[in-house]
Design an enzyme around this catalytic site. Sequence first.
Site, short mmCIF file in Angstrom:
data_model
loop_
_atom_site.label_atom_id
_atom_site.label_comp_id
_atom_site.label_asym_id
_atom_site.label_seq_id
_atom_site.Cartn_x
_atom_site.Cartn_y
_atom_site.Cartn_z
N ASP A 170 -21.74 -10.92 26.02
CA ASP A 170 -22.72 -10.09 26.72
C ASP A 170 -23.91 -9.70 25.84
OD1 ASP A 170 -21.20 -8.42 25.08
OD2 ASP A 170 -20.11 -7.52 26.74
N HIS B 275 -12.44 -2.48 30.92
CA HIS B 275 -13.45 -3.54 31.04
C HIS B 275 -13.26 -4.61 29.97
CE1 HIS B 275 -16.68 -1.37 28.37
NE2 HIS B 275 -15.99 -2.23 27.64
N GLU C 162 -17.05 -4.10 34.53
CA GLU C 162 -16.50 -2.77 34.77
C GLU C 162 -15.52 -2.80 35.95
OE1 GLU C 162 -17.08 -0.70 32.58
OE2 GLU C 162 -19.15 -0.68 31.89
P1 PGA Z 1 -14.99 -1.30 20.89
O1 PGA Z 1 -15.43 -1.85 22.31
O2 PGA Z 1 -14.47 -2.47 20.13
O3 PGA Z 1 -16.24 -0.73 20.30
O4 PGA Z 1 -13.91 -0.28 21.14
C1 PGA Z 1 -14.57 -2.67 23.02
C2 PGA Z 1 -15.15 -2.96 24.39
O5 PGA Z 1 -15.79 -2.06 24.96
O6 PGA Z 1 -14.97 -4.08 24.88
#
Ligand code: PGA
Length: 235
Positions: free
Chosen positions: A67, A138, A143
């Site tokens: 993304d 997610h 989401e």
């Molecule tokens: P994080 O994010 O590694 O910063 O916890 C994971 C995600 O939101 O996919």
Amino acid sequence: MTWLEVKTYEEMSKMAATIFEKQLREKPHSVLGLATGGTPIGFYKELVQCYIKGDISFEEASTFNLDEYVGVGSEEATSYHKYMQEHLFNHVNIPRENVYLPDGLATNLEKECARYEQQIEQKGGIDLQLLGIGVNGHIGFNEPGTSFQSRTHVVELADKTKQDNAKYFPEGKSVPELAITMGIETIMMAKQIVLLAFGENKIETLNRIKEQGISEDFPASCLKKHPHVTIIYGS
Ligand code: PGA
């Protein structure tokens, strides 16, 4: 689905790097799906070490990131382009033309999403996809409520995601409202998937994968339908 519990963050990072190392050794022209966020930083460090030691080469590899934020240019510090340069691309021998991320500044976002899907297809699909997981379940920026048939698309970020990611933005700069993300189906088409999760705050989310059924209300539950998923986790 294989669950591998680890004691430390370093152990998780090393274990994940070993899987990617094996993939690159067996197929040097692998197409790797990559993720950003706090969780994979140690994994990228390990991967860079493997490269420095001469254990792997990225010369023939290609990468696609999950993304990118909309409205954030590739040279901006908060872009995922920049994150990837800092944590991986600047330190290994991957040809820049083999590195793909969605363009958050594209004038036609729908076209950009279609182009991204096409590029993945032209490369023969993703061999090994790395994932993190949001506390709300997610994957990528898909989401809760995202269709399991979704391909690369524009999403409005959930308030919880914006709160969680605010720590990666300098004070006074807000998290963008929109992002481009691979869809659930795009992710599910990867031949192999490795999901990393570390910390107390992710335990309940992981338990939901284990205990709940498959539902679009909880995006990560789709992984239960995939034949080759490894979840490496700890707290
Ligand atoms: P994080 O994010 O590694 O910063 O916890 C994971 C995600 O939101 O996919």
